[in-house]
Design a protein around this motif. Sequence first.
Motif: not given
Lengths: 306, 124
Positions: A86, A89-90, A92, A125, A213, A255, A259, A261-265
């Motif tokens: 993830f 990919r973010s 990219v 990016r 955060y 984590r 924060t 349920d999904l990955p942070a940056d």
Amino acid sequence: MFKRFFTYQILANLARLAISLLVLVSLIRVIFSPTRFDQVINISLLVLVLIVAGFLWQFLIWTARQQKKLAEVLRLRSKFIDLASFQLRSPVSAIMTALSFWREGLVEKLPAPEKLEFINNLYQRGQQLGQVIRDVLQASEFDTEKITFADKHLSLLDVAVVAEQIKNNFTEAASAKGLKLLFKNEAKQTTVKSFADYLSEAISNLVDNAIRYTKTGQVEIRLSNESKILVLEVIDTGIGIPPADQAELFSRFSRGSNTGDLPADGSGLGLYLAKEIVEAHKGGQISFTSQLGRGTTFSIYLPLAK
Amino acid sequence: MMAKILLIDDEADLLFLYTKALMADGFSTIMATDAETGLIKAKNEKPDLILLDLVMKPIDGFKIFSDLKKDLNTAKIPVIILTNLTRQGLYDEMINKGAVAFLEKTDYAPDEISAKIKSILQLS
């Protein structure tokens, strides 16, 4: 690796079975020995079997530990693949989308301010991608063994200068979220023996996390002295860390459960790396205090240079 | 009449690019950078199609997708999932729940997304 894991399990179960059978057969032979001479022989055999069984048992305990280690490696690897796929990919996908947009000739049609924003976004990016790659590479460097910085490799470093630089680096990111980023130097002495790049990375990770955060308020980098120790604190007015998540906070990919349920940056490695780097200094320590909904303070303690 | 597309994604830079590309292709677009706004806009603006990201905070795309499908006003709006999230079974999960397509952001350029929307809405 999965194959090795299952081979361990099969071997361990077979060994357990073999030990049980050996002990059982030896006992039966002792009980049903026809003469006293046979009984003595069989008791000797039983003692021998018990000694061998003891060694085998030790081997099984060792195997079980290996299994546990392997299971942990598999768990981390699986978590890493999820997260890395993830996190990589973010940026990219954003870079590829921007380039494709450019290829279609759409950038030329943008008004000047939007064109500038387009270039800035593309650059950010690229930076995000670089950060994720750097974190992953550095984590693998620390993964091989517990690193301790040798004194002869360290140089005198003014942490006030490093902190000021980090504050300048993150000012734009903080402003973009409407946050104040402050640097307060209350320390009389700020020189320690360190690796500039590593220490800067550790402090940057804390500041980056604090900004990430914190929704409103401020992030402050504060320097002070406690006896012969330099204390660097990163104090935020952020979401705080739930007590249940605090014990594992410095683990890789940890984590807070608040924060999302999904990955942070980030790469999920920032705090892990910060801890490894700080503790690689002789006498270096890192800790934190946090109140849910009110904020978190991370503190780095480093011995002052003599 | 040009088709109206609602884009829900918290990555503002991507949202900007998709919007501009779709507009250049003749679509009318509405943007939402969070799930809550996206849900309100879906109800009020009645778009012809929704492009939905899954990774958003504080409310993620899974929740908004299920809310869209539960509400009679929005249940029939086709939803394309456009995300970087890839995990085993996710494609089947979202298609089974009623998404009309599942696109990985790294694999689809804006012009390909536009072509996909046209094919789903049967526009020439």
